[in-house]
Design an enzyme around this catalytic site. Structure first.
Site, PDB file in Angstrom:
ATOM      1  N   ASP A   1     -12.520  29.076  49.795  1.00 29.55           N
ATOM      2  CA  ASP A   1     -13.348  29.800  48.824  1.00 29.55           C
ATOM      3  C   ASP A   1     -12.488  30.716  47.964  1.00 29.55           C
ATOM      4  O   ASP A   1     -11.328  30.985  48.276  1.00 29.55           O
ATOM      5  CB  ASP A   1     -14.449  30.604  49.530  1.00 29.55           C
ATOM      6  CG  ASP A   1     -13.911  31.660  50.481  1.00 29.55           C
ATOM      7  OD1 ASP A   1     -12.922  31.371  51.206  1.00 29.55           O
ATOM      8  OD2 ASP A   1     -14.451  32.784  50.510  1.00 29.55           O
TER       9      ASP A   1
ATOM     10  N   GLU B   1     -14.200  33.326  53.272  1.00 31.03           N
ATOM     11  CA  GLU B   1     -13.238  34.336  53.711  1.00 31.03           C
ATOM     12  C   GLU B   1     -13.300  35.562  52.828  1.00 31.03           C
ATOM     13  O   GLU B   1     -12.946  36.656  53.253  1.00 31.03           O
ATOM     14  CB  GLU B   1     -11.822  33.742  53.683  1.00 31.03           C
ATOM     15  CG  GLU B   1     -10.764  34.587  54.384  1.00 31.03           C
ATOM     16  CD  GLU B   1     -10.067  35.592  53.484  1.00 31.03           C
ATOM     17  OE1 GLU B   1      -9.323  36.437  54.017  1.00 31.03           O
ATOM     18  OE2 GLU B   1     -10.259  35.566  52.235  1.00 31.03           O
TER      19      GLU B   1
END
Lengths: 362, 362
Positions: free
Chosen positions: B79, B133
């Protein structure tokens, strides 16, 4: 105490002024949401054939036409600051508690009781009920009326029934709002030394506010008291970002010996070196109690007049060339507090005195 | 540079590691919206018969079964922070620009290239690709995997390919968030001296932050750098009300010689006398470079290891009892910036070094 007003949203003008105040308090009317209360007042006034009623948004103007030489405006705002766990109203030890009880639904109750009872009077009367007094000036219902229908407001004297503890209060202080802005530079908060924290920088703005000493000038014989306060602060981008902007919203209350321009200049000087955006300003009004109409009202009500510290629409009437004073039930120091309340006896006293002044032979 | 990856959402693992990075960057994958990228990685891995692939939501784990005595995890999050007018990717002067280019799709490209090329190796390898994350810890895909399938993560060493400038970075700092609250008493701003201004009082909290001196301790031979910052502030009731509450949200980044409990105690001491509410805390990880597996990796990569200042999932492996280090292409100071980019040469260097380490005879 309050016969199901909150259920029905109806007002009964035949109730005592204290009971009527409770009915008004129980119809919540935070600024911008006055419609239910404006509807209720409109319905109540519609039942009084001696009044000519105009509605403008959530403001109402009701005028007598007794053919008298003098006309007086009795004005009050119907909105309140946000409710703070202080509704519905409650009565205890002769005090009525609740949001707006003091500022200024007790004054509005006096207006409505006078409107109902004075089917004849020594002066013509214009009753004004308006919205959005507790928010920025541009939304003020009286300002809107003064632009759209100044003819409806024409008078020899205006009495604002704002809380004064039933003492005549002269003039009012001005109010200015500004955003004072601290800037910085974004960075990841794990390496904060690569950025510059705007919230930390705003500490310098708070230092100015914490170090401020209020001026207390005498104007036309009355003693005023200025104030400079943060009323809002916000800043922040995300939980792991050093913020690049922090905005402190300040409110400056200034005595009527400063013009709005002078107030703005003062604020720019105080926050010299910071970015300052003026967002709202409303001038004050000098006491003006020497004007004949105002002097006669002061004499009739008795007591020693005081300075009005809060801004009121006295300033707006002053700007329209209409002498205006503040006189109403309730301790102004309780306005906007959670514990806001008003002594029943003071509401009754205001009603009695004003009724006597208007009903008395000229 | 990028053969229609954005059209097809497909990845070609036979491309150079730089071209593959561009393909990865061009499949947008802001936290919570990683599905298209997870699908593309899943399809690419499915074509590699030497890997056993597991999918969990938008996370993927691919394991070799070479029967080696040692196993290493190579992990990366897929991400990114929100796009900031920095897509699609572009190449200029040997630098690849674009959201996630540095943090950390270049590292993910290295993982994928190794996965494709290492059909045999001196160590078994577990490739971990995970989601979320960049957001709050509870959503982290690696945390979810560590709870649901800790067996898939078992290893002798974990290498997180977070940006480190291709230098081994040891451990990581912890992060704690807290709300520090100033209280006051409401009053009308025209009579502010009757209340107590919580925003002015918060100046005292900002004084603490402005006066803070960062500790820079040496832990296991590496130099850390703590930080204490406001990341948010808010207060204010209305434009004419003295506010009774102001909340300063602070972020404390702490070196790995403090436990989370000690970090919390420190914050409570620093803000002694204020109301403190801890809202989020994640512990750091000591460097642990003395562990045999980590030491061998450091020796193979060369250079002098540094301290990792930002929090990374090294801490999560540390908590699972697996030594872990950070090593990947890209300047960590560019992470989360609009200008984010990565030198092509550094991505190639990482690929080459890690390929050599894993392919080299034991």
């Amino acid at each position: 105490m309050r016969p199901d007003s909150s259920e029905t949203g109806k007002l009964d003008l035949s109730l005592s002024v204290a009971e009527l105040t409770a009915q008004l308090v129980d119809i919540e009317s935070v600024s911008g949401s006055e419609r239910p209360l404006a509807d209720a007042i409109g319905s109540a006034l519609a039942g009084l054939p001696h009044l000519d009623v105009h509605r403008d948004g959530n403001a109402l103007v009701a005028r007598t036409d007794f053919g008298r030489a003098e006309r007086v405006v009795l004005a009050g705002h119907i909105d309140t600051v946000p409710v703070h766990s202080n509704l519905p109203s409650r009565l205890a030890d002769g005090l009525l508690y609740g949001c707006g009880s003091c500022d200024m639904k007790s004054g509005v109750a006096v207006q409505l009781r006078l409107a109902a009872q004075l089917t004849a009077a020594v002066r013509d009367v214009t009753y004004v009920f308006y919205d959005c007094e507790e928010v920025e000036a541009e939304r003020n219902g009286l300002l809107r009326l003064s632009r759209a229908r100044p003819d409806l407001l024409a008078a020899d004297l205006a009495v604002l029934l704002e809380p004064t503890g039933a003492v005549v209060e002269g003039g009012c202080q001005g109010t200015l709002r500004a955003d004072v802005i601290a800037r910085g530079e974004r960075a990841h908060s794990a390496r904060s030394w690569l950025g510059s924290n705007a919230i930390h920088a705003a500490g310098g703005i708070l230092d100015v506010l914490r170090g401020y000493a209020a001026r207390q000038p005498i104007v036309d014989g009355l003693s005023y008291h200025e104030g400079l306060n943060a009323v809002g602060i916000h800043g922040g981008v995300a939980g792991n970002v050093i913020p690049d902007e922090c905005v402190v919203s300040v409110n400056f209350r200034f005595a009527p010996d400063r013009s709005t321009g002078q107030a703005e200049q003062y604020i720019r000087e105080v926050f010299d070196g910071w970015e300052v955006v003026i967002t709202d300003v409303a001038g004050g009004a000098r006491p003006g109690l020497g004007e004949p109409a105002a002097a006669s009202f002061v004499a009739a009500m008795g007591g020693a007049p005081r300075a009005k510290l809060g801004w009121t629409d006295v300033a707006r009437f002053d700007a329209l060339g209409i002498p205006a004073v503040n006189f109403g039930p309730g301790d102004p120091q309780l306005a906007h507090t959670r514990d806001e309340h008003v002594p029943i006896e003071q509401i009754q006293q205001c009603e009695t005195q004003m009724l006597a002044w208007l009903a008395r032979p000229a």
